[in-house]
Design a protein around this motif. Structure first.
Motif, short mmCIF file in Angstrom:
data_model
loop_
_atom_site.label_atom_id
_atom_site.label_comp_id
_atom_site.label_asym_id
_atom_site.label_seq_id
_atom_site.Cartn_x
_atom_site.Cartn_y
_atom_site.Cartn_z
N LYS A 59 0.82 -1.21 0.00
CA LYS A 59 0.00 0.00 0.00
C LYS A 59 0.86 1.26 0.00
O LYS A 59 0.46 2.29 -0.54
N SER A 60 2.03 1.19 0.63
CA SER A 60 2.90 2.36 0.73
C SER A 60 4.03 2.34 -0.30
O SER A 60 4.95 3.16 -0.23
N ASN A 61 3.98 1.36 -1.23
CA ASN A 61 5.03 1.22 -2.25
C ASN A 61 6.42 1.10 -1.65
O ASN A 61 7.39 1.68 -2.15
N THR A 62 6.50 0.35 -0.56
CA THR A 62 7.78 0.13 0.11
C THR A 62 8.37 -1.19 -0.36
O THR A 62 7.69 -2.21 -0.39
N SER A 63 9.64 -1.18 -0.73
CA SER A 63 10.31 -2.39 -1.19
C SER A 63 10.99 -3.09 -0.02
O SER A 63 11.73 -2.47 0.74
N LEU A 64 10.70 -4.38 0.15
CA LEU A 64 11.31 -5.16 1.22
C LEU A 64 11.88 -6.45 0.64
O LEU A 64 11.30 -7.03 -0.29
N ASP A 65 12.98 -6.90 1.19
CA ASP A 65 13.58 -8.17 0.77
C ASP A 65 12.77 -9.32 1.39
O ASP A 65 12.77 -9.51 2.61
N ILE A 66 12.06 -10.05 0.54
CA ILE A 66 11.19 -11.12 1.04
C ILE A 66 11.90 -12.47 1.09
O ILE A 66 11.34 -13.44 1.59
N ALA A 94 0.96 -12.70 -0.72
CA ALA A 94 1.12 -11.31 -0.27
C ALA A 94 2.56 -10.84 -0.44
O ALA A 94 2.83 -9.72 -0.89
N LEU A 95 3.50 -11.71 -0.12
CA LEU A 95 4.92 -11.36 -0.26
C LEU A 95 5.29 -11.16 -1.73
O LEU A 95 6.04 -10.24 -2.07
N MET A 96 4.76 -12.02 -2.60
CA MET A 96 5.05 -11.90 -4.03
C MET A 96 4.52 -10.59 -4.60
O MET A 96 5.04 -10.07 -5.59
N GLY A 97 3.51 -10.05 -3.97
CA GLY A 97 2.92 -8.80 -4.43
C GLY A 97 3.85 -7.61 -4.31
O GLY A 97 3.59 -6.55 -4.89
N MET A 98 4.95 -7.76 -3.58
CA MET A 98 5.90 -6.66 -3.44
C MET A 98 6.90 -6.62 -4.59
O MET A 98 7.79 -5.77 -4.62
N LYS A 99 6.78 -7.54 -5.54
CA LYS A 99 7.57 -7.55 -6.77
C LYS A 99 9.08 -7.63 -6.52
O LYS A 99 9.88 -7.14 -7.31
N TRP A 100 9.46 -8.25 -5.41
CA TRP A 100 10.87 -8.47 -5.15
C TRP A 100 11.34 -9.65 -5.99
O TRP A 100 10.72 -10.70 -6.01
N PRO A 104 17.13 -17.42 -8.32
CA PRO A 104 16.67 -18.58 -9.10
C PRO A 104 16.31 -19.79 -8.26
O PRO A 104 15.27 -20.43 -8.48
N GLU A 105 17.16 -20.13 -7.28
CA GLU A 105 16.88 -21.32 -6.46
C GLU A 105 15.63 -21.13 -5.61
O GLU A 105 14.89 -22.09 -5.35
N GLU A 106 15.36 -19.89 -5.19
CA GLU A 106 14.16 -19.61 -4.40
C GLU A 106 12.91 -19.75 -5.27
O GLU A 106 11.89 -20.31 -4.84
N LEU A 107 12.98 -19.23 -6.49
CA LEU A 107 11.84 -19.32 -7.39
C LEU A 107 11.54 -20.77 -7.75
O LEU A 107 10.37 -21.19 -7.80
N ARG A 108 12.59 -21.55 -7.94
CA ARG A 108 12.38 -22.98 -8.26
C ARG A 108 11.76 -23.72 -7.08
O ARG A 108 10.83 -24.52 -7.26
N GLU A 109 12.27 -23.47 -5.88
CA GLU A 109 11.72 -24.15 -4.70
C GLU A 109 10.27 -23.74 -4.46
O GLU A 109 9.43 -24.57 -4.12
N LEU A 110 9.98 -22.45 -4.63
CA LEU A 110 8.61 -21.97 -4.46
C LEU A 110 7.68 -22.66 -5.45
O LEU A 110 6.58 -23.08 -5.07
N PHE A 143 0.87 -19.04 -8.49
CA PHE A 143 1.32 -19.35 -9.85
C PHE A 143 1.25 -18.10 -10.74
O PHE A 143 2.17 -17.83 -11.53
N ALA A 144 0.14 -17.36 -10.62
CA ALA A 144 -0.02 -16.16 -11.45
C ALA A 144 1.10 -15.16 -11.19
O ALA A 144 1.61 -14.53 -12.12
N ASP A 145 1.51 -15.02 -9.92
CA ASP A 145 2.59 -14.09 -9.60
C ASP A 145 3.95 -14.64 -10.01
O ASP A 145 4.84 -13.88 -10.39
N ILE A 146 4.13 -15.94 -9.92
CA ILE A 146 5.39 -16.55 -10.36
C ILE A 146 5.67 -16.20 -11.82
O ILE A 146 6.81 -15.94 -12.22
N PHE A 147 4.60 -16.18 -12.64
CA PHE A 147 4.76 -15.93 -14.07
C PHE A 147 4.40 -14.49 -14.46
O PHE A 147 4.06 -14.23 -15.62
N ALA A 148 4.51 -13.57 -13.50
CA ALA A 148 4.27 -12.16 -13.80
C ALA A 148 5.26 -11.67 -14.86
O ALA A 148 4.94 -10.82 -15.69
#
Length: 350
Positions: A59-66, A94-100, A104-110, A143-148
C-alpha cells in the motif's frame, strides 16, 4: 507469539520510519518462524505477521527483501502440511505482491512446493485427499505471480517445471467444470497464468497440447457474468490463434466465436472486455463460413454497438474496424444498409 502481535500492531504506514519498522518486523517474523518450525500456532501467527507487513508495504510502495522469510515459510509448510497450507500460500502471495525478484533457487523451490501443495488438495491426485477450493485458489494466485514476468520465469524454471504447472492449471479448470462446481477465482488466476505464458512459444504449444482451447472457452461460458474472466479469456484466444490458421479453425469449431459474441452482448459497457472481444473477433474471421456465421449471429450489429458506446476509445474503434473490414466482404448488402455502420465509421474517423 505475543511479540509477533506487538510487532504487527507497531507497524504503521503513517509513521515516517515505516520502512525501517517493516524491515525489522519482517526480520523478526522470519527468526520466529525459523526457530519454531513445528509449532502450528506460532507458524500461523508468523504467517499473519508477514502477510500484514507485506500488505502494508504494498500500500505504501515500500520495497522489502522477502527472500529471508519466504524459505522458512516453505520449510514449515513442508513439515506441518495441511495444518498451515492455506496460511502459508496466502502469505507467499502477499509477499510476491511486493515484486521483489527472488533468486533462481528460491523461485524454483517456491514453484515445486506450490505445485505439490495444489496437487495434494486438487481432488484429482493419487493422494486421496478431497478437493479444497481455498487452498487451490491461493496456489493458483501464487502461480499467477510466479509468471508475472513469464520469459524470465520460464528461463529460470526450465520447461519441465513449467509444463507441470500448465498441466496442473488446466487439469484444475477442467475439474471445476466437470465435478467441483464453479470457483471463479480459480478460473481467474488460472487464466492469468495461461495469458502470461501465451507470450512464450514453447508454452503456447503446451497450452494447446493440454486442451487449453476448450478449457478457456468452457471456462468463459461457465462464467459469463464475470468481466475479469471474459477479458482474460478473449485475450488468451486471440494470442493462441494469432499466427496459425489451424488453431483459429479449432477455436471456431469449439464454439469460441459464440463465447466472444455472448461476451459482447453481456459486457457491452465494459471497455476492457469489449476491446479484447473485438480484437479476438477480428483474429477469428478466418474463412467465409466463419465470417458468415458471425454476421448471422449479429456480429456486425454488436461491433457497431461497441463503436457507438465506446466512441472515445481509439483501441476499440481500431479493433472493431479491423473486424468489420473483414466481415463486410461477406455481409449481405441489406445487413450493411439497415445498420448504422456508415455512421459509426464516420463518427470513429471524426
Amino acid at each position: 507469539a505475543k511479540s509477533l502481535y506487538i510487532i504487527v500492531a507497531s507497524v504503521d504506514t503513517r509513521k515516517p520510519d515505516f520502512p525501517q519498522y517493516a524491515a525489522l518486523g519482517l526480520e523478526f517474523t522470519q527468526k520466529v518462524i525459523k526457530t519454531f518450525p513445528t509449532d502450528t500456532s506460532i507458524q500461523k501467527i508468523g504467517c499473519f505477521s508477514a502477510r500484514k507487513i507485506a500488505t502494508l508495504a504494498q500500500k505504501s510502495n515500500t520495497s522489502l527483501d522477502i527472500s529471508s522469510v519466504m524459505l522458512p515459510i516453505l520449510d514449515a509448510q513442508s513439515l506441518l502440511g495441511v495444518q498451515i497450507q492455506k496460511d502459508s500460500l496466502d502469505t507467499i502471495w502477499a509477499l510476491m505482491g511486493m515484486k521483489w525478484e527472488l533468486r533462481p533457487e528460491e523461485l524454483r523451490e517456491l514453484t515445486v512446493c506450490t505445485v505439490e501443495t495444489v496437487k495434494m488438495n486438487s481432488g484429482i491426485s493419487s493422494s486421496g485427499r478431497s478437493f479444497r477450493g481455498d487452498v487451490v485458489t491461493s496456489g493458483m494466485a501464487v502461480f499467477a505471480d510466479i509468471f508475472a514476468e513469464p520469459v524470465h520465469a520460464v528461463r529460470v524454471l526450465g520447461m519441465q517445471k513449467v509444463e507441470r504447472v500448465i498441466e496442473l492449471v488446466l487439469s484444475l479448470i477442467y475439474a471445476c467444470l466437470d465435478k467441483f462446481g464453479n470457483h471463479p477465482f480459480i478460473f481467474s488466476f488460472g487464466f492469468s497464468v495461461l495469458q502470461r505464458l501465451c507470450n512464450v512459444n514453447d508454452c503456447h504449444n503446451l497450452i494447446l497440447r493440454f486442451g487449453g482451447i476448450v478449457a478457456v472457452i468452457d471456462g468463459m461460458t461457465a462464467n459469463g457474468g464475470n468481466a475479469n474472466i471474459q477479458e482474460k479469456g478473449c485475450n488468451i484466444l486471440r494470442r493462441l490463434a494469432a499466427y496459425h490458421l489451424e488453431i483459429k479453425l479449432t477455436i471456431v469449431e469449439s464454439d469460441g466465436v459464440d463465447a466472444v459474441l455472448n461476451n459482447m452482448m453481456t459486457h457491452s459497457a465494459n471497455e476492457a472486455v469489449i476491446s479484447e472481444a473485438c480484437s479476438a473477433l477480428s483474429v477469428l474471421c478466418v474463412d467465409k463460413q466463419t465470417r458468415t456465421f458471425i454476421i448471422q449471429q449479429g456480429g456486425v450489429l454488436l461491433l457497431e454497438n461497441a463503436m457507438e458506446i465506446h466512441i472515445g476509445s481509439s483501441l476499440i474503434q481500431e479493433n472493431a474496424l479491423d473486424a468489420l473490414c473483414l466481415l463486410s466482404s461477406d455481409a449481405d448488402s441489406e445487413i450493411l444498409l439497415t445498420s448504422n455502420i456508415i455512421t459509426s465509421i464516420k463518427d470513429s474517423l471524426d
